[in-house]
Design an enzyme around this catalytic site. Structure first.
Site, PDB file in Angstrom:
ATOM      1  N   CYS A 206       0.852  -1.192   0.000  1.00 13.29           N
ATOM      2  CA  CYS A 206       0.000   0.000   0.000  1.00 13.29           C
ATOM      3  C   CYS A 206       0.884   1.238   0.000  1.00 13.29           C
ATOM      4  O   CYS A 206       1.851   1.320   0.762  1.00 13.29           O
ATOM      5  CB  CYS A 206      -0.900   0.010   1.236  1.00 13.29           C
ATOM      6  SG  CYS A 206      -1.942   1.481   1.380  1.00 13.29           S
ATOM      7  N   THR A 208      -0.622   4.446   0.132  1.00 13.15           N
ATOM      8  CA  THR A 208      -1.517   5.546   0.487  1.00 13.15           C
ATOM      9  C   THR A 208      -0.779   6.626   1.284  1.00 13.15           C
ATOM     10  O   THR A 208      -0.955   7.821   1.049  1.00 13.15           O
ATOM     11  CB  THR A 208      -2.719   5.026   1.297  1.00 13.15           C
ATOM     12  OG1 THR A 208      -3.545   4.233   0.440  1.00 13.15           O
ATOM     13  CG2 THR A 208      -3.556   6.172   1.862  1.00 13.15           C
TER      14      THR A 208
END
Length: 389
Positions: A206, A208
């Site tokens: 991830c 993000t």
């Protein structure tokens, strides 16, 4: 600007608590702590029971099993993984990209029937997702759990989706997320979720936090959200951030009811993803579900208005998954013996975390580790067949 109750405020007249806001409390990740051992009357790891039974707040259904969940990624949340984990009484969140025909075919097999009590059907919140979910649960009403999964669990549309799904399937257990704060954990439970997925940005594939700057240290998120959920009779699952069995133990010790794993389960036979050979070593492709790879596969590419928030990596091939799950369960049992918890549900009550500056002895790192070459089944079969008789 002034410092008011631990928060910096702009101080504009008529604007109370205006942004920016700086939380000055220390927030911790798994790498920042260790579990302190305590006196114990347990003489063997065999004495520890890592199964638990939950009665879920909103569905009123019960579940007994080991609190490990395979993540709903299309390389991890597969039917093959579900079959392996079900034998260990662990859960699998089946990814949402299987067709209805694939679901029906698998559910009719002996392995599918055996695994059915240990799965969740994943969905998004768009209209097409709801239509697909309705078709699936109409065809296979025995599916016990729904996983409503979005990257940002703070939107009103997500909360409304949970309410809609709860009204449509009042007796089906709902797992939903992701969030990282107490007030939103409470909101999701009061809206109909039984298990709240906790974690924004900690996953191994991830990005993000890199792309948006948004996130929350996972251990603190689990501690705070578990407290909020348990106060309402709900549950949480720590989703992301675990790199080893010890991190799973810390998540459970912090109050997580379940722990969801992606990267820790990647690279096995039962995982999907291309198998590659590089210089005689084998790897499997693993990627985040907001990566370029995933969006190209399932949406035709990254939309003009967004960016990729995941990455694609090659994970060393690891063979059958069952050995990894056995090792993980062994680590959980051992953690329980160190703090005197004969039952897994006692682990959080008996856990005291100590802050540390170092987790492991770095004397012999990855570069010094003796390699064990693992070949995929088809390669092993060729090797055996070509060996001299």
């Amino acid at each position: 600007q002034g410092l008011v109750s631990g928060a910096y405020t702009r101080g504009e007249p008529g604007i109370a608590g205006a942004m920016p806001h700086v939380v000055t409390d220390v927030k911790l990740d798994f790498k920042d702590v260790l579990i302190r051992p305590k006196r114990s009357s347990i003489t063997s790891r065999q004495q520890v029971n890592i199964e638990r039974t939950w009665k879920f707040r909103n569905s009123q259904k019960s579940f007994t099993g080991v609190p490990i969940i395979a993540a709903n990624m299309d390389t991890i949340g597969t039917f093959e993984v579900a079959e392996v984990l079900a034998k260990r009484q662990c859960l699998t969140a089946i990814h949402k990209h299987y067709t209805l025909d694939q679901w029906k075919k698998w559910a009719a097999t002996p392995n599918g029937k055996e695994a059915m009590p240990y799965i969740a059907a994943s969905t998004g919140i768009l209209g097409k997702d709801m239509e697909q979910l309705d078709e699936l649960l109409t065809a296979l009403p025995q599916i016990p759990m729904i996983c409503i999964d979005v990257a940002n669990g703070y939107s009103e549309g997500f909360v409304q989706c949970i309410r809609t799904v709860r009204a449509r399937w009042p007796n089906t257990t709902i797992m939903a997320g992701n969030v990282v704060t107490q007030e939103m954990t409470e909101e999701l439970i009061l809206s109909g979720a039984d298990i709240v997925k906790v974690g924004i940005g900690p996953g191994s594939v991830c990005t993000t936090r890199k792309q948006t700057g948004v996130g929350y240290p996972q251990l603190s998120a689990v501690l705070e959200c578990a407290d909020a959920a348990h106060g309402l009779g709900g549950c949480i699952v720590s989703d992301g951030g675990c790199t080893c069995p010890g991190d799973v133990c810390k998540a459970l010790g912090a109050g997580a009811d379940f722990v969801m794993l992606g990267g820790m389960l990647a690279g096995h036979d039962e995982c999907h993803g291309e198998l590659q050979e590089v210089d005689g070593k084998y790897f499997k492709v693993f990627y985040g579900m907001s990566s370029d790879t995933a969006m190209q596969k399932h949406a035709g590419g990254v939309a003009e208005y967004r960016s990729s928030e995941g990455k694609t990596v090659k994970v060393p091939y690891r063979g059958p998954m069952d050995e990894t799950i056995r090792d993980l369960c062994g680590g959980i049992r051992s953690a329980c013996t160190y703090v005197g918890a004969g039952l897994l549900k006692e682990l959080a009550k008996r856990t005291t975390f100590v802050r540390v500056t170092q987790q492991l002895n770095p004397a012999f790192g990855e570069a010094a580790k003796a390699e064990t070459k693992i070949e995929p089944p088809e390669k092993r079969a060729k090797t055996v067949s070509s060996a001299p008789q």
